[in-house]
Design a protein around this motif. Sequence first.
Motif, PDB file in Angstrom:
ATOM      1  N   LEU A 102      48.369  81.092  79.067  1.00  0.00           N
ATOM      2  CA  LEU A 102      48.059  79.805  78.240  1.00  0.00           C
ATOM      3  C   LEU A 102      48.868  80.936  77.329  1.00  0.00           C
ATOM      4  N   ALA A 103      48.647  82.761  76.528  1.00  0.00           N
ATOM      5  CA  ALA A 103      49.884  82.945  76.486  1.00  0.00           C
ATOM      6  C   ALA A 103      51.495  82.651  76.811  1.00  0.00           C
ATOM      7  N   GLN A 104      51.542  82.480  77.652  1.00  0.00           N
ATOM      8  CA  GLN A 104      53.090  81.991  77.958  1.00  0.00           C
ATOM      9  C   GLN A 104      53.326  80.215  77.190  1.00  0.00           C
ATOM     10  N   MET A 105      51.939  80.070  77.673  1.00  0.00           N
ATOM     11  CA  MET A 105      52.342  78.008  77.227  1.00  0.00           C
ATOM     12  C   MET A 105      52.787  78.406  75.073  1.00  0.00           C
ATOM     13  N   LYS A 106      51.921  79.249  74.505  1.00  0.00           N
ATOM     14  CA  LYS A 106      51.555  79.161  73.685  1.00  0.00           C
ATOM     15  C   LYS A 106      53.032  79.498  73.085  1.00  0.00           C
ATOM     16  N   ARG A 107      53.943  80.782  74.312  1.00  0.00           N
ATOM     17  CA  ARG A 107      55.618  80.672  73.350  1.00  0.00           C
ATOM     18  C   ARG A 107      56.283  80.110  73.558  1.00  0.00           C
ATOM     19  N   GLU A 108      56.005  78.805  74.979  1.00  0.00           N
ATOM     20  CA  GLU A 108      57.036  78.275  74.914  1.00  0.00           C
ATOM     21  C   GLU A 108      57.389  76.816  74.165  1.00  0.00           C
ATOM     22  N   SER A 109      55.616  76.338  73.910  1.00  0.00           N
ATOM     23  CA  SER A 109      55.453  75.115  73.647  1.00  0.00           C
ATOM     24  C   SER A 109      54.557  74.924  72.986  1.00  0.00           C
ATOM     25  N   LYS A 110      54.312  74.733  71.118  1.00  0.00           N
ATOM     26  CA  LYS A 110      53.685  74.786  70.322  1.00  0.00           C
ATOM     27  C   LYS A 110      53.153  72.852  70.723  1.00  0.00           C
ATOM     28  N   ASP A 111      54.135  72.282  70.627  1.00  0.00           N
ATOM     29  CA  ASP A 111      54.197  70.343  70.527  1.00  0.00           C
ATOM     30  C   ASP A 111      52.770  70.056  71.470  1.00  0.00           C
ATOM     31  N   GLN A 112      53.664  70.592  73.277  1.00  0.00           N
ATOM     32  CA  GLN A 112      52.446  69.747  74.451  1.00  0.00           C
ATOM     33  C   GLN A 112      51.624  70.769  74.512  1.00  0.00           C
ATOM     34  N   PHE A 113      50.947  72.024  73.763  1.00  0.00           N
ATOM     35  CA  PHE A 113      49.866  73.140  74.103  1.00  0.00           C
ATOM     36  C   PHE A 113      48.530  72.469  74.577  1.00  0.00           C
ATOM     37  N   GLU A 114      47.818  71.854  74.326  1.00  0.00           N
ATOM     38  CA  GLU A 114      46.595  70.475  73.700  1.00  0.00           C
ATOM     39  C   GLU A 114      46.852  71.055  75.824  1.00  0.00           C
ATOM     40  N   VAL A 115      47.480  69.097  75.423  1.00  0.00           N
ATOM     41  CA  VAL A 115      47.784  68.727  76.805  1.00  0.00           C
ATOM     42  C   VAL A 115      48.198  69.026  78.138  1.00  0.00           C
ATOM     43  N   ILE A 159      31.742  87.613  90.623  1.00  0.00           N
ATOM     44  CA  ILE A 159      32.612  87.941  89.162  1.00  0.00           C
ATOM     45  C   ILE A 159      34.199  88.477  89.260  1.00  0.00           C
ATOM     46  N   GLY A 160      33.970  89.099  90.434  1.00  0.00           N
ATOM     47  CA  GLY A 160      35.622  89.281  91.008  1.00  0.00           C
ATOM     48  C   GLY A 160      36.549  88.003  90.542  1.00  0.00           C
ATOM     49  N   GLU A 161      36.144  86.961  91.265  1.00  0.00           N
ATOM     50  CA  GLU A 161      37.011  86.003  91.276  1.00  0.00           C
ATOM     51  C   GLU A 161      37.208  85.114  89.615  1.00  0.00           C
ATOM     52  N   PHE A 162      35.639  85.594  88.926  1.00  0.00           N
ATOM     53  CA  PHE A 162      35.911  84.650  87.552  1.00  0.00           C
ATOM     54  C   PHE A 162      36.709  85.782  86.748  1.00  0.00           C
ATOM     55  N   VAL A 163      37.178  87.718  86.624  1.00  0.00           N
ATOM     56  CA  VAL A 163      37.482  87.821  86.293  1.00  0.00           C
ATOM     57  C   VAL A 163      38.863  87.832  86.522  1.00  0.00           C
ATOM     58  N   SER A 164      39.512  87.967  87.770  1.00  0.00           N
ATOM     59  CA  SER A 164      40.430  87.580  88.273  1.00  0.00           C
ATOM     60  C   SER A 164      41.745  86.206  87.715  1.00  0.00           C
ATOM     61  N   VAL A 165      40.568  85.055  87.834  1.00  0.00           N
ATOM     62  CA  VAL A 165      40.960  84.164  87.186  1.00  0.00           C
ATOM     63  C   VAL A 165      41.253  83.563  85.703  1.00  0.00           C
ATOM     64  N   TYR A 166      40.518  84.775  85.456  1.00  0.00           N
ATOM     65  CA  TYR A 166      40.377  84.697  83.264  1.00  0.00           C
ATOM     66  C   TYR A 166      41.705  85.255  82.944  1.00  0.00           C
ATOM     67  N   SER A 167      42.034  86.267  83.745  1.00  0.00           N
ATOM     68  CA  SER A 167      43.692  87.280  83.532  1.00  0.00           C
ATOM     69  C   SER A 167      44.481  85.979  83.900  1.00  0.00           C
ATOM     70  N   GLN A 168      44.588  85.397  84.402  1.00  0.00           N
ATOM     71  CA  GLN A 168      45.689  84.509  84.973  1.00  0.00           C
ATOM     72  C   GLN A 168      45.826  83.928  83.892  1.00  0.00           C
ATOM     73  N   TYR A 169      44.367  82.879  84.013  1.00  0.00           N
ATOM     74  CA  TYR A 169      44.144  82.161  82.300  1.00  0.00           C
ATOM     75  C   TYR A 169      45.142  82.472  81.451  1.00  0.00           C
ATOM     76  N   ASP A 170      44.081  84.076  80.610  1.00  0.00           N
ATOM     77  CA  ASP A 170      45.330  84.212  79.709  1.00  0.00           C
ATOM     78  C   ASP A 170      46.767  84.493  79.244  1.00  0.00           C
ATOM     79  N   ILE A 171      47.265  85.136  80.793  1.00  0.00           N
ATOM     80  CA  ILE A 171      48.655  84.715  81.290  1.00  0.00           C
ATOM     81  C   ILE A 171      49.074  83.666  80.634  1.00  0.00           C
TER      82      ILE A 171
END
Length: 212
Positions: A102-115, A88-100
């Motif tokens: 993901l948000a950064q990638m959306k801001r920087e590059s929308k074209d290459q986002f899915e890749v 649970i601790g690892e899931f919550v920690s890594v998911y927080s990193q995932y959200d951060i």
Amino acid sequence: METTLPTSLPPQHLTLELQKQTNPQQEIEVFDYSKRAQWLRAAVLGANDGLLSTASLMMGVGAVRKDFKTMILTGIAGLVAGALSMAIGEFVSVYSQYDIELAQMKRESKDQFEVEKNKSLPKPLQAAVASALAFGVGAVVPLLGAAFIKEYVVRVGVVVVVVSLALLGFGGLGAVLGKAPVVKSSLRVLLGGWVAMGITFGFTKLIGSTGL
């Protein structure tokens, strides 16, 4: 085309220079050991946590309750609770990193986002499962050490010996994979484990002697 090499270079440097000039597209791949950090932490350190936490619990309860069943049940409870807590601790920690990320990638590059999303984002569920399994592997060691020994003193001695060997093994494995000094890392893990088990045993023994 004629290849010109500097004559002042030593033979081994001349060979390298010749390879570079005849194969300009050839690249030397250097492995970056820092890429191992995430799974190394989840695996080796998770197993070490499982080993030490479960062993300390068993030693602590064994300081006041000498019967075989109590020590084994304590170890099993420690294994299950610890593995779930790690997951649970690892899931919550890594998911927080995932959200951060993901948000950064959306801001920087929308074209290459899915890749980029599929390539580089951390995997929370994978990290959680790895942590739980690693903790469980470590926790099984003291349980196996105590599982077939009814005599209290022998059982405690075997647990200490088995756990000590496993601590040396995990410390050495982590050092080898991380390219760190093996002896120093192994001894540091071993001494830390002895301190944790000793304090847990002594403190529980002290509390138990008060009649609580």
